[in-house]
Design a protein around this motif. Structure first.
Motif, short mmCIF file in Angstrom:
data_model
loop_
_atom_site.label_atom_id
_atom_site.label_comp_id
_atom_site.label_asym_id
_atom_site.label_seq_id
_atom_site.Cartn_x
_atom_site.Cartn_y
_atom_site.Cartn_z
N MET A 171 0.97 -0.90 0.17
CA MET A 171 -0.22 0.01 -0.14
C MET A 171 0.73 1.42 0.00
N VAL A 172 0.39 2.15 -0.78
CA VAL A 172 1.18 3.53 -0.81
C VAL A 172 0.39 4.55 -0.57
N THR A 173 0.73 5.31 0.43
CA THR A 173 -0.14 6.49 1.20
C THR A 173 0.37 7.56 1.01
N ARG A 213 -3.47 4.03 -1.97
CA ARG A 213 -3.25 3.26 -3.23
C ARG A 213 -2.80 1.89 -3.14
N GLU A 214 -3.28 0.80 -3.74
CA GLU A 214 -2.80 -0.30 -3.78
C GLU A 214 -1.49 -0.46 -4.83
#
Length: 93
Positions: free
Chosen positions: A71-73, A79-80
């Motif tokens: 997961m990118v935050t 976002r996955e």
């Protein structure tokens, strides 16, 4: 007029060649099929699976890979991220 027709024919021939070239490049980089194990435990015997897949008619190559999710935050979004990494060359089946 003859020069215009000749130019059109040459341009069409060149563009058709580029289309085939780029199509082949894209298809050679992207697999047509991916065989995965979905329980999360991973494939236990990679070599055995590669041998089975390589025996299927019309299969030209097999390449093992590691596939993962993360997961990118940022401050405003989450976002996955799906990623895959090819495993260095093993013995050919």
């Amino acid at each position: 007029m003859v020069i215009g027709v000749a130019t059109s024919i040459i341009t069409l021939a060149v563009m058709t060649g580029f289309q085939g070239y780029f199509r082949d490049k894209i298809l050679s980089a992207m697999p047509h099929i991916v065989v995965m194990e979905y329980t999360g435990a991973g494939v236990k015997d990679v070599e055995s699976l590669r041998d089975k897949v390589a025996r299927v008619p019309h299969v030209k190559a097999t390449t093992p890979f590691v596939y993962g999710q993360s997961m990118v935050t940022t401050r405003s979004a989450c976002r996955e991220l799906l990623s895959g990494v090819l495993i260095p060359k093993l013995k050919e089946p």
